[in-house]
Write an enzyme that holds these catalytic residues in place. Structure first.
Site, PDB file in Angstrom:
ATOM      1  N   CYS A   1       0.832  -1.206   0.000  1.00 12.74           N
ATOM      2  CA  CYS A   1       0.000   0.000   0.000  1.00 12.74           C
ATOM      3  C   CYS A   1       0.872   1.265   0.000  1.00 12.74           C
ATOM      4  CB  CYS A   1      -0.979  -0.026   1.166  1.00 12.74           C
ATOM      5  SG  CYS A   1      -2.400   1.062   0.916  1.00 12.74           S
TER       6      CYS A   1
ATOM      7  N   HIS B   1      -3.621  -5.427   1.137  1.00 13.70           N
ATOM      8  CA  HIS B   1      -3.276  -5.837   2.494  1.00 13.70           C
ATOM      9  C   HIS B   1      -3.718  -7.285   2.709  1.00 13.70           C
ATOM     10  CE1 HIS B   1      -2.253  -1.827   3.926  1.00 13.70           C
ATOM     11  NE2 HIS B   1      -3.372  -1.359   3.404  1.00 13.70           N
TER      12      HIS B   1
END
Length: 510
Positions: free
Chosen positions: A340, A429
């Site tokens: 991310c 994630h």
């Protein structure tokens, strides 16, 4: 058992053990056949997940939902504050981002948010037999009482009995418990039904004289003393609080001849640091957080995790000297893995034309280890994607404002992420929680790091470890709390004749 009711678990301090004890009570009830749900009215954390109903909540509430055997939903955590700086936070309401606030400006929103909280709790109480609520920080923060959503403000509005938890490992727990009660106004005190002491080491009989005196001074019982428990570190609300000496978890000995040493950069605004936990579950994988360059010298793998303030944390990375160390690590042919915000930092450019995380029009260089350009957009992207990578299925979740506007790299996953051999990155994630993929990832990272003696385990199940830790919490509650008294509190509320403890500090609040 059919207790039918609710309880609020408050704490004398942050990190007193509220999240763990709520999970333990939930697990204990679930194992007894009770329909139960957790609830945290207002959370402040950058560790979050995306729920099946499409919203974002604190990761601790997702962990507690797992302990209950239910799917997480936005009702479990209707207000989430995600700090982007020391003075501002993004507000997430019922799973969706809803502006930025300062500590002072947030007070103007709490009246409306109180209705959102009340509606969410009512929804859960109509669906489940028991709702176990978690407070935030401490109810003794009387400077915040007038706008409190999660502690005594919630308890008063919903008529919830309250149990106050204190962490004895910090020292002064008896004073903390007494003082927390004493500074509350009488109407708030009337809801405090008892105390729990957490993280005790040694013979609990040594505490008995103090607990007897605490009971005499307050008129409230101590419902139990929970012992210190090693190995409870998954899905913590603040994962860094579970770190000892910088090392994540309790590394098991390697199956092969060598360890794989993983360094996770601890950004000031680190987000979803829990992505490293699945790696740390593997035998022979030593995961540690680092904040300065020398700690990378003996690392095999560097992980750049998520960030709530990517541009600011990238600046910190450069000022700390870690940026040069990460680039040198990669130029030496050793692996770097970004997730991310960390993935975005590995690219060539980051642009923030709308001022989402930085000043409008911000345009900064990334580390240049991936052929990638990222642009921030006002709308946050939330998702629970699935796909495949390296021939195995992968699921994860996405929480980000940054969009990839150009990439010259091969994808790491099916149409997502970047793969340049020893430098990898993804917006997803949770991908290391997929056991088959994690084994392939660790095997590849070890090969890139030339750790030929590292052998990945073939029997580690991240889901099973998460369940085991939930069961440990349930065992702690069942074995060390007075569950009969706890059931009475859940069913009947706080006793009606509790005395008021006078400190001279309590003052009226709505």
């Amino acid at each position: 058992m059919d207790p039918k009711g609710a309880v609020l678990v408050a704490g004398t301090t942050s990190d007193a053990g509220k999240s763990a004890i709520v999970a333990g009570i939930c697990r204990w009830l679930r194992r007894r056949g009770v329909s139960v749900a957790p609830f945290k009215a207002q959370n402040m954390s950058n560790n979050s997940v995306v729920t099946p109903d499409g919203g974002e909540i604190g990761r601790a509430q997702a962990m507690q939902a797992h302990a209950c055997g239910i799917e997480p939903s936005v009702a479990l955590n209707p207000v989430l504050l995600k700090p982007g700086s020391d003075r501002t936070s993004q507000v997430v309401v019922r799973g969706k981002a809803d502006g930025q606030v300062s500590a002072l400006s947030y007070r103007t929103r709490t009246a409306a948010l109180a209705d959102v909280v009340a509606d969410s709790l009512a929804e859960l109480r109509a669906t489940y037999d028991v709702v176990v609520c978690e407070g935030a920080g401490s109810p003794a923060e009387i400077n915040l009482r007038a706008t409190d959503l999660a502690n005594m403000g919630l308890a008063r509005r919903a008529g919830l009995p309250v149990i106050v938890v204190g962490d004895i490992d910090r020292g002064g727990v008896l004073a903390h418990l007494f003082g927390t009660l004493a500074v509350l106004e009488p109407a708030d005190q009337a809801l405090v039904a008892g105390f729990v002491i957490n993280k005790f080491r040694g013979d609990p009989r040594l505490l008995d004289p103090g607990l007897d005196q605490l009971g005499a001074l307050t008129g409230r019982p101590t419902l139990g003393v929970l012992p210190w428990a090693d190995g409870l570190w998954l899905d913590a609300e603040d994962s860094l609080s579970a770190v000892a000496d910088g090392v994540l978890g309790r590394p098991a000995p390697p199956r092969g001849e060598q360890w794989l040493r993983v360094a996770v950069v601890r950004f000031p605004r680190i987000s979803n640091a829990t992505d490293a936990e699945a790696m740390a579950c593997e035998p022979g994988v030593a995961v540690r957080y680092v904040t300065e360059p020398s700690r990378l010298l003996d690392s095999d793998v560097v992980v750049l995790p998520g960030s709530k303030s990517t541009v600011s944390d990238l600046d910190w990375l450069r000022r700390s000297g870690l940026a040069d160390a990460v680039v040198a690590h990669a130029k030496a042919g050793k692996p770097v893995f970004g997730v991310c915000g960390g993935y975005q930092m590995l690219g060539a450019r980051i642009r923030d034309p709308y001022g989402v995380e930085a000043a409008p029009g911000t345009d900064v260089d990334g580390l240049g280890l991936l052929d990638l350009e990222v642009e921030f957009e006002p709308d946050k992207h939330l998702g629970t994607p699935s796909g495949s990578a390296w021939g195995v299925p992968v699921t994860g979740y996405e929480i980000h404002h940054g969009r990839v506007v150009r990439s010259g790299d091969a994808p790491m996953l099916e149409g997502e992420g970047s793969d340049r051999g020893h430098v990898l990155g993804t917006h997803w994630h949770g991908i290391a929680e997929n056991d088959a993929f994690r084994r392939l990832l660790l095997t590849r990272l070890a090969a890139e790091a030339r750790r030929d003696g590292f052998t990945v385990a073939d029997d580690t199940s991240f889901a099973a470890e998460r369940t085991r830790q939930a069961d440990v919490l349930g065992d702690l509650v069942e074995q060390h709390l007075d569950t009969g008294a706890l059931e009475q509190v859940i069913r009947n509320g706080a006793p009606a004749d509790l005395p008021v403890v006078t400190s001279g500090l309590a003052r009226s609040a709505p």
